[in-house]
Design an enzyme around this catalytic site. Structure first.
Site, short mmCIF file in Angstrom:
data_model
loop_
_atom_site.label_atom_id
_atom_site.label_comp_id
_atom_site.label_asym_id
_atom_site.label_seq_id
_atom_site.Cartn_x
_atom_site.Cartn_y
_atom_site.Cartn_z
N HIS A 327 0.83 -1.20 0.00
CA HIS A 327 0.00 0.00 0.00
C HIS A 327 0.87 1.26 0.00
O HIS A 327 0.67 2.16 -0.81
CB HIS A 327 -0.93 -0.04 1.22
CG HIS A 327 -1.61 1.25 1.51
ND1 HIS A 327 -2.93 1.51 1.19
CD2 HIS A 327 -1.15 2.40 2.09
CE1 HIS A 327 -3.24 2.73 1.56
NE2 HIS A 327 -2.19 3.30 2.10
N GLU A 328 1.86 1.30 0.89
CA GLU A 328 2.73 2.49 0.98
C GLU A 328 3.48 2.74 -0.33
O GLU A 328 3.56 3.87 -0.82
CB GLU A 328 3.75 2.33 2.12
CG GLU A 328 3.16 2.40 3.52
CD GLU A 328 2.36 3.68 3.77
OE1 GLU A 328 2.80 4.74 3.29
OE2 GLU A 328 1.29 3.60 4.40
N HIS A 331 1.53 4.37 -3.00
CA HIS A 331 1.52 5.84 -2.97
C HIS A 331 2.66 6.40 -3.82
O HIS A 331 2.51 7.40 -4.51
CB HIS A 331 1.68 6.34 -1.53
CG HIS A 331 0.43 6.27 -0.72
ND1 HIS A 331 -0.76 6.79 -1.14
CD2 HIS A 331 0.18 5.73 0.50
CE1 HIS A 331 -1.69 6.58 -0.22
NE2 HIS A 331 -1.15 5.94 0.79
N GLU A 407 -5.84 6.96 -0.86
CA GLU A 407 -5.82 5.76 -0.02
C GLU A 407 -6.48 4.59 -0.73
O GLU A 407 -5.96 3.48 -0.74
CB GLU A 407 -6.51 6.02 1.32
CG GLU A 407 -5.76 6.96 2.25
CD GLU A 407 -4.31 6.56 2.46
OE1 GLU A 407 -4.04 5.35 2.62
OE2 GLU A 407 -3.44 7.45 2.43
N ASP A 411 -4.65 1.14 -1.85
CA ASP A 411 -5.20 -0.18 -1.51
C ASP A 411 -5.35 -1.02 -2.77
O ASP A 411 -5.00 -2.20 -2.78
CB ASP A 411 -6.58 -0.03 -0.84
CG ASP A 411 -6.46 0.36 0.63
OD1 ASP A 411 -5.34 0.40 1.15
OD2 ASP A 411 -7.51 0.64 1.25
ZN LIG Z 1 -1.92 5.30 2.62
#
Ligand SMILES: [Zn+2]
Length: 467
Positions: A327-328, A331, A407, A411
């Protein structure tokens, strides 16, 4: 004086009225959310599988306490701000700074010296008035709900260090900025913006290596299964990973997290030790509260040599940690970091431009009690903080909406890497460890939540694929 007086009065009272409007709006939102905390006594059926009733009740009481605390601290700071404005606190502090500057005879740049003294006094004032609130929040609320890991001594030392470091950065940066504005001529706003851009790039570069280690202990993640898995995942998406650190977040709080930082080809990943299921800090000689380790024996009756475990924490298994990192890194891969920087720099340029347009208006200074002088620092404060406040509110709302979009996208990125079931369980565990409350008022969450509510994220992870 009043909204119907001369233009200076109109400005002054418009600022006050707007500030109270925002305050009342937020108090109303918090009230709506508090009603949900009080009324939702049982786990909603939809959540039955992911949250047991004991955790649900714990998180409910934690959030209720935090919300009540927020009500009082918010009311206090609004009242304090209003009193400062009404009683002329800013011109008073400016005068005091002038007296001190003259007494201690600073150099030739008189206004800049006075500005620095003013800034020091103002930040000292705000640190001192904020201290009781953060003490209460840490040692009463977080303590009661098992999150606090600090002693009062550590907390105060930490606060003092933070204040000193802030001064070391704030004072030279401000004096240079004031100097640039002074000598910049007609296009000073371009130089001022460039200067703040360079400063923020420098700070981002040195923060992780030189500033953050002053406060927390960063240890390289030891070789092993997790490390090589993270490395191969980074490689698979061309993330230029150079180092992985574990930070002892558990020294101050047991909330968990993970993040990455660094420019271009030099990226580093930081994992909170509280995120990792089987990681125990190498250095345990740190601050330990004498005599309080036993009070929660029930929570940790296995006789492992872990430091005081207050909440029944699980942390995440390695595959779950990888999903969180997926997930990070999403980004990064999706350009969220760059987009955020571009937005904030465009905003900063716009603000400096408007500042250049407005700084010559004497009525702005008169409105806040500066009748014969127009110090640049005070102008910065009035314009950036008071005059721009409607714009700032709007911008922060838009950024919150954008952040939630990001976000979901991150995901979805982890899901496309084939890590959706691990992310699913990691999100549940993290929510549980952090005592997040899974039910939210729609208006409150729309205004405040930078992350979508847990249920929406879980639904998006399991639902039909988007895009
Ligand atoms: Zn995040």
């Amino acid at each position: 004086r009043g909204l119907w007086g001369p233009i200076e009065d109109k400005i002054f009272y418009a600022v006050l009225v707007f500030s109270w409007t925002v305050y009342i709006w937020e108090a109303y939102l918090a009230y709506r959310q508090r009603k949900i905390y009080s009324a939702t006594m049982h786990v909603p059926t939809e959540l039955g599988k992911i949250m047991d009733s004991e955790t649900f009740e714990k998180s409910r009481l934690y959030q209720l306490d935090k919300s009540n605390f927020g009500f009082w601290s918010g009311l206090y700071s609004e009242a304090e701000g209003t009193l400062i404005l009404l009683l002329g606190g800013i011109p008073f502090l400016w005068k005091v700074s002038g007296i001190l500057t003259a007494r201690f005879g600073f150099g030739a740049e008189y206004e800049i010296s006075q500005s620095l003294v003013f800034l020091m006094l103002a930040t000292l004032f705000s640190a001192l008035t904020g201290l009781p609130w953060s003490l209460y929040s840490t040692f009463v609320i977080e303590e009661k709900h098992g999150f606090n890991q600090q002693t009062v001594g550590f907390f105060l030392k930490d606060a003092l260090k933070k204040f000193a470091v802030t001064q070391c950065i704030l004072l030279p940066v401000t004096s240079l900025l004031l100097y640039i504005i002074k000598i910049g001529g007609d296009y000073f706003f371009i130089y001022a913006w460039l200067f703040t851009l360079v400063v923020s790039l420098i700070l981002v570069t040195i923060y992780a290596d030189y500033i953050a280690p002053l406060f927390d202990k960063f240890t390289p993640l030891p070789d092993g299964e997790l490390k090589s898995a993270i490395e191969s995942m980074s490689k698979s998406i061309y993330f230029p990973l150079t180092k992985i650190y574990v930070v002892e977040g558990s020294k101050r709080s047991s909330h968990s997290n993970a993040y990455f930082y660094g420019f271009f080809k030099n990226k580093r990943i930081v994992l909170f030790d509280t995120l990792l299921e089987d990681y125990s800090p190498l250095n345990k000689s740190g601050e330990k509260e004498p005599g309080t380790g036993e009070e929660n024996e029930a929570a940790g009756n296995e006789s492992k040599s872990k430091p005081k475990v207050r909440n029944k924490k699980q942390g995440c298994s390695n595959p779950e940690v990888l999903a969180v990192l997926g997930h990070e890194l999403g980004h990064w891969k999706l350009g969220h970091t760059v987009k955020n920087i571009v937005i904030s720099q465009m905003n900063s340029f716009l603000c400096f431009f408007l500042f250049a347009v407005l700084i010559g208006r004497k009525e702005l200074f008169i409105a806040f009690g500066f009748h014969d002088t127009q110090p640049t620092l005070i102008g910065l404060m009035i314009i950036f903080q008071f005059i721009f406040s409607p714009y700032n509110e709007l911008l922060s709302f838009c950024l919150t909406v954008l952040s939630r979009r990001f976000e979901f996208q991150a995901d979805a990125f982890a899901r496309n890497m084939g890590r959706s079931s691990e992310l699913y369980s990691a999100l549940i565990k993290l929510n549980k460890d952090n005592l997040g409350f899974p039910v939210a008022d729609w208006l409150f969450s729309m205004w405040h939540y930078s992350h979508p509510p847990l249920l929406e994220r879980l639904r998006a992870l399991t639902g039909p694929k988007q895009d």
